[in-house]
Write an enzyme that holds these catalytic residues in place. Structure first.
Site, PDB file in Angstrom:
ATOM      1  N   SER A 127       0.867  -1.182   0.000  1.00  0.00           N
ATOM      2  CA  SER A 127       0.000   0.000   0.000  1.00  0.00           C
ATOM      3  C   SER A 127       0.899   1.224   0.000  1.00  0.00           C
ATOM      4  O   SER A 127       2.034   1.173   0.514  1.00  0.00           O
ATOM      5  CB  SER A 127      -0.871   0.032   1.267  1.00  0.00           C
ATOM      6  OG  SER A 127      -1.532   1.277   1.398  1.00  0.00           O
TER       7      SER A 127
ATOM      8  N   TYR B 268      -2.648  -0.197  10.246  1.00  0.00           N
ATOM      9  CA  TYR B 268      -2.450  -0.456   8.812  1.00  0.00           C
ATOM     10  C   TYR B 268      -1.091   0.065   8.362  1.00  0.00           C
ATOM     11  O   TYR B 268      -0.318  -0.646   7.708  1.00  0.00           O
ATOM     12  CB  TYR B 268      -3.575   0.219   8.028  1.00  0.00           C
ATOM     13  CG  TYR B 268      -3.690  -0.206   6.583  1.00  0.00           C
ATOM     14  CD1 TYR B 268      -4.216  -1.449   6.247  1.00  0.00           C
ATOM     15  CD2 TYR B 268      -3.304   0.644   5.555  1.00  0.00           C
ATOM     16  CE1 TYR B 268      -4.343  -1.835   4.920  1.00  0.00           C
ATOM     17  CE2 TYR B 268      -3.432   0.266   4.232  1.00  0.00           C
ATOM     18  CZ  TYR B 268      -3.957  -0.971   3.917  1.00  0.00           C
ATOM     19  OH  TYR B 268      -4.087  -1.353   2.599  1.00  0.00           O
TER      20      TYR B 268
END
Ligand SMILES: NC(=O)c1ccc[n+]([C@@H]2O[C@H](COP(=O)([O-])OP(=O)(O)OC[C@H]3O[C@@H](n4cnc5c(N)ncnc54)[C@H](O)[C@@H]3O)[C@@H](O)[C@H]2O)c1
Length: 259
Positions: A141, A154
């Protein structure tokens, strides 16, 4: 590494980017697809559509990962391309996850976003190294490069996954192993729909199909970092050139969005 003729194992294959990776690998002539996810309609549908072998299970279970790779290689042949794509946004929208004494969300994010990459990599790498060829496509990501505001679990785990991808590329590039780190911002999938944070959409939302295409372009070009949203490169350059200013800017963004 060319996709044509290879056995491709994809995790998170029942979800948005995973399904798109499966379609992309098939379109590029993969010899066989092995598709894994938690049991459910998404996995069944993509296996039926692509003719892939569906092997359902929970990546938090180390024993499942060992069985997954062994079954895949027994039934489809040696894995040429491993796509560690499954992920969780657990903890993203939890206010106070940084100060909470509860480890549960951290453990879940760590096991899915990092430890599954460790376990999958060590299951496939010895065979790849012995054959002198293989490629890992890791869906990470932009949060692994830049830190997404409000997303401590995250961002921290995606940074760790990127560190692992870099480590594998550095340690095993000389053994014929390629690594591609796929680092998008917002992608139009169920995960994004669950994250009600406008920051994830600020630079535009891409389709899973486009992100998967760019990921396999990276595999075939032997490219390490793929950033589908081109602004990410500019943000990285700014962060590297003045880290203090970058933290200050992110603090300003957070203060403005606190309302
Ligand atoms: N959607 C985005 O905006 C975006 C942006 C950057 C990176 N990513 C990353 O892309 C990857 C794919 O996510 P997506 O956007 O397709 O979301 P998604 O929710 O559609 O897919 C994620 C898949 O991972 C699977 N999964 C989660 N925990 C699992 C477990 N314990 N065992 C087995 N499978 C498990 C889910 O069942 C799901 O099918 C993830 O790693 C995610 O972090 C997504």
């Amino acid at each position: 590494m060319k996709t044509a003729g290879e056995v491709v194992l994809i995790t998170g294959a029942g979800g948005g980017i995973g399904q798109a990776l499966a379609r992309e690998a098939k379109a590029r002539g993969a010899k066989a697809l092995v598709l894994s996810d938690l049991a459910g309609p998404g996995l069944e549908a993509i296996a039926a559509e692509t003719g892939g072998l569906a092997l359902a299970g929970d990546l938090r279970d180390a024993g499942f990962i060992t069985r997954l790779v062994a079954d895949a290689e027994e039934r489809a042949g040696p894995i040429g391309i491993l796509c560690c794509n499954a992920g969780t946004a657990a903890g993203w929208v939890e206010a106070g996850v940084i100060t909470s004494p509860d480890d549960a969300l951290w453990s879940l994010a760590w096991e899915v976003n990092v430890l599954s990459h460790v376990r999958l990599s060590r299951a496939v790498l010895p065979g790849m190294i012995a054959r002198g060829r293989g490629h890992l496509l890791q869906t990470i990501s932009a949060a692994g490069l830049l830190t997404a505001p409000g997303a401590a679990t995250y961002s921290a785990t995606k940074h760790a996954a990127l560190g692992l991808a870099e480590s594998i590329a550095i340690a095993h590039g000389g053994d014929g192993i390629g690594v591609t780190a796929l680092c998008p911002q917002g992608v139009d999938t169920a995960m994004l729909a669950d994250v009600k944070d406008e920051a994830t959409r600020a630079d535009g939302v891409m389709s899973a199909a486009e992100v998967a295409r760019l990921g396999f372009d990276g595999v075939e070009a032997g490219q390490f970092l793929v950033t589908p949203h081109q602004r990410v490169r500019r943000y990285m350059a700014k962060k590297a050139s003045d880290y203090e200013a970058w933290i200050t800017a992110m603090q300003g963004y957070t203060a403005r969005n606190r309302g």
